[in-house]
Design a protein around this motif. Structure first.
Motif, PDB file in Angstrom:
ATOM      1  N   ALA A 274       0.780  -1.391  -0.198  1.00  0.00           N
ATOM      2  CA  ALA A 274       0.064  -0.017   0.031  1.00  0.00           C
ATOM      3  C   ALA A 274       0.910   1.129  -0.033  1.00  0.00           C
ATOM      4  N   VAL A 275       0.596   2.004  -0.914  1.00  0.00           N
ATOM      5  CA  VAL A 275       1.508   3.097  -1.251  1.00  0.00           C
ATOM      6  C   VAL A 275       0.636   4.512  -0.964  1.00  0.00           C
ATOM      7  N   ALA A 276       1.329   5.297  -0.212  1.00  0.00           N
ATOM      8  CA  ALA A 276       0.639   6.601   0.408  1.00  0.00           C
ATOM      9  C   ALA A 276       1.119   7.886  -0.300  1.00  0.00           C
ATOM     10  N   ASN A 277       0.327   8.983  -0.093  1.00  0.00           N
ATOM     11  CA  ASN A 277       0.643  10.107  -0.704  1.00  0.00           C
ATOM     12  C   ASN A 277       1.614  10.952   0.525  1.00  0.00           C
ATOM     13  N   ALA A 278       1.849  12.097  -0.001  1.00  0.00           N
ATOM     14  CA  ALA A 278       2.709  13.051   1.041  1.00  0.00           C
ATOM     15  C   ALA A 278       1.916  13.180   2.352  1.00  0.00           C
ATOM     16  N   LEU A 279       0.547  12.927   2.631  1.00  0.00           N
ATOM     17  CA  LEU A 279      -0.164  13.174   3.709  1.00  0.00           C
ATOM     18  C   LEU A 279      -0.432  11.741   4.356  1.00  0.00           C
ATOM     19  N   GLY A 280       0.353  10.820   4.091  1.00  0.00           N
ATOM     20  CA  GLY A 280       0.249   9.542   4.734  1.00  0.00           C
ATOM     21  C   GLY A 280      -1.034   8.954   4.108  1.00  0.00           C
ATOM     22  N   LYS A 281      -1.726   9.014   3.218  1.00  0.00           N
ATOM     23  CA  LYS A 281      -2.902   8.140   2.955  1.00  0.00           C
ATOM     24  C   LYS A 281      -2.770   7.532   2.065  1.00  0.00           C
TER      25      LYS A 281
END
Length: 682
Positions: A274-281
């Protein structure tokens, strides 16, 4: 000119904010990242690049042209977005880069950031060449610098960066040539690999690699947030916007791209990244194979030697380490494994292993067994505003944010129906109405047939196992066992009547869904308001046997004492229709005739009725069978009393009965036997 630039920058910032702002809705699966990458070698990498906002379609479209070249200016934008410096690029977008040739206005901010970070240097003659196609060597050089590995590059250009790109794993599957223009698909592959390598000690202006961490950080849930997780996928909570990965709930963006999956339910019990964006989502999920998962049923610990083992029911043994292997039971808090005692025989386990040793154990222990579902409430459906929950037959309920299976197939809470048999693992069964169901296995299996016989096997004092036999539609017979031992005799259906039983996981009879004669004639005995408005628990007399059903269909207290035909749903066990055939008071009821019993064949359950039509001066004979009638004794007040078996009817008994509307020669349902003896039959 400056005013125009400020206007353009403001518009760009507004567009970015609107594009990045989340909604208040549940997380959903995103559609196709690009419409022209189907079957492409780098479709996965392009999808992740879109999910992270690194690569977008042409002019706001979903066209990416994966085999087209990419310019140096465009590649600066890709690298700066990869590093999460988009906001800085916007801030620097009004400053023209100091090169002798023209840099596209839309690229000023990204070129300024890339130059200031030492990622790109331009040509030696002062030109930037923004519209030139970036080559494999140039793309690799920029990514090597962006990941902080430039100090380790030695030798002559471009061989030095080609070697560095290969050694670091950035080149990956691309058949790279130094001076060959890189395609957009190849660039996506480079970026996909570059984001997942350990950073070096780059010294570019404004660049801080934060030690040896990756761009897609594997550790540290504080700021800057972690960017990726690998492990076994578990429960998906659409409303709460979380997905369990490796035993922990990870925040999801509003829209998530799934690679090789079509729905969140498909992720359950599979290894994912699972890969998140810069906000950690999380914005992107793909299958992840390096982590090995051993699934099964726990049997026992083997702690006899120096090496400790978890032993499964099929004999599989997995090494675990006391104090190092992590365990989560029923999605509770993570705990270090001790030397036995935390798992119990029968627990379902998903064991993440690395190098042959258990790293994480995701365990479920069913503590609600063999319970009937009464109802489900799904948040947002039918106006339900509370947490989604499942209510069981004893009126206990549990909040639900978990993965559900129905007959072994992934399902949603809304797919469950009343009288499904549920097996639930909860966080705390002792406080049911406050607890959460973390794993639900529902069973919906039925068997229908004609009642043949039953038998009892006494196993201990006062208790017996009850078996019964049905004749199925194909003529064969099937014996079923009731799911628990009984202490009193059950109410038996009439021989030959059609019955439907719901089965549990073991294939035992768990609930009687319906008991139907070819016409389902009953007398309404009582009706009690159920736990929710408009719902009744109704008791009927069906040929002398008491049966109970749930119903929303009528205002049942008004029907007490009446005889009619009910329709019962085999799927839910609810009465869906009631056709009144006889009311307690005879006067005013249409379709009612008076006659007398002419003959009784109790062996074959056949009765004939003789009626004299005074208006026409004719006598009619009605021949009716067991499936077409039901007889009840009348009371002196004209109400309906006790059931009368066919064998108890006598020739000469006076009866009232209802006939099929518009039909002259078939009795629809009902005899009533009178106690008076003064009426003289014709």
């Amino acid at each position: 000119m400056r005013s125009l630039r400020k206007t353009l920058v403001t518009a760009l910032i507004v567009a970015m904010v609107c594009g990045l702002a989340g909604t208040a809705f549940a997380s959903t699966v995103a559609g196709k990242a690009f419409t022209d990458i189907g079957g492409h070698a780098y479709a996965k990498e392009l999808t992740m690049a879109r999910a992270l906002g690194i690569m977008m379609g042409d002019a706001g479209t979903t066209i990416v042209r994966p085999d087209a070249p990419i310019t140096r200016a465009e590649f600066c934008m890709v690298v700066v977005r990869m590093l999460g410096r988009e906001q800085l690029a916007v801030a620097l977008s009004t400053y023209q880069p100091t090169f002798t040739d023209e840099v596209p206005t839309w690229a000023w901010g990204h070129v300024n950031v890339a130059v200031s970070m030492g990622i790109i240097k331009g040509y030696g003659d002062g030109r930037f060449g923004g519209s030139d196609n970036v080559t494999h060597a140039e793309a690799l050089a920029m990514l090597v610098r962006a990941t902080g590995h430039d100090p380790g590059v030695i030798g002559m250009w471009p061989v030095n960066y080609m070697i560095a790109g290969y050694d670091l794993g950035i080149i990956g599957k691309v058949d790279a040539f130094a001076m060959l223009p890189a395609t957009r698909g190849e660039v996506a592959h480079f970026v996909y690999n570059a984001m997942d390598i350990k950073r070096g000690t780059g010294t570019g202006a404004g660049y801080n690699p934060a030690g040896a961490e990756k761009i897609l950080r594997d550790t540290g849930d504080a700021a800057p947030p972690r960017r990726q997780w690998t492990g076994l996928a578990g429960a998906f909570n659409a409303a709460g916007k979380t997905l369990i990965v490796g035993g922990h709930a990870r925040a999801l963006a509003d829209s998530v791209y799934l690679w090789n999956y079509t729905a969140f339910a498909d992720l359950y019990n599979t290894n994912v990244r699972a890969v998140a964006n810069a906000l950690g989502k999380v914005v992107f999920v793909e299958p992840f194979t390096p982590v090995n998962v051993v699934k099964g049923t726990f049997k026992e610990y083997d702690n006899t030697g120096t090496t400790k083992y978890l032993v499964l029911a099929d004999g599989t043994k997995v090494v675990y380490t006391v104090g190092t292997t992590t365990l989560s039971l029923n999605k509770g808090a993570d705990a270090a494994m001790t030397e036995g005692g935390q798992l119990a025989n029968g627990d379902a386990v998903n064991i993440n292993t690395a190098d042959g040793k258990a790293v994480f154990v995701d365990a479920f222990r069913v503590n609600i067994l063999n319970k009937l579902v009464k109802k489900v409430d799904v948040k947002g459906v039918a106006g339900w505003t509370q947490d989604s929950r499942i209510t069981l037959e004893d009126d206990t309920y549990f909040k639900v944010s978990t993965v559900i299976t129905l007959n072994g197939t992934a399902a949603a809470l809304g797919d469950l129906k009343a009288n499904d048999v549920a097996y639930i693992a909860t966080k705390d069964a002792a406080t049911a109405d406050l607890s959460e169901a973390v794993n639900i296995e529902a069973i919906r299996q039925t068997v229908q047939g004609a009642w043949v016989s039953d038998r009892r096997v006494y196993t201990e004092a006062g208790k017996f196992t009850w078996y019964f036999t049905l004749r199925l539609a194909d003529g064969t017979t099937k014996e079923l066992k009731w799911y628990v031992q009984l202490t009193t005799d059950p109410t038996l259906p009439t021989a030959g009547s059609t019955v439907i039983y719901g089965l549990n996981k073991a294939g035992d009879a768990r609930v009687q869904l319906a008991a139907t004669l070819s016409t389902n004639y009953v007398k309404v005995v009582s009706a009690a308001t159920g736990p929710t408005g408009g719902k009744y628990n109704v008791t009927f007399d069906m040929r002398g046997s008491s049966v109970a059903y749930i119903s929303y269909a009528h205002t049942w207290p008004n029907e007490i004492g009446k005889i009619g035909k009910i329709t019962v749903s085999a799927a839910t066990g609810e009465v869906t229709n009631f056709e009144i055939l006889w009311a307690p008071v005879i006067s005013g009821i249409t379709g009612i005739q008076r006659g007398q019993v002419f003959s009784v064949d109790a062996t074959n359950n056949v009765v004939s009725i003789r009626v004299y039509d005074e208006a026409l001066g004719l006598t009619h004979n009605y021949l009716v069978t067991h499936a077409d009638f039901i007889a009840y004794q009348s009371t002196t007040a004209g109400a309906i009393g006790a059931f009368i078996p066919t064998a108890d009817l006598k020739v000469g008994d006076r009866v009232y009965f209802a006939t099929v509307s518009g039909t002259d020669l078939r009795v629809l349902a009902i005899f009533r036997k009178f106690t008076q003896t003064t009426w003289t039959p014709h």
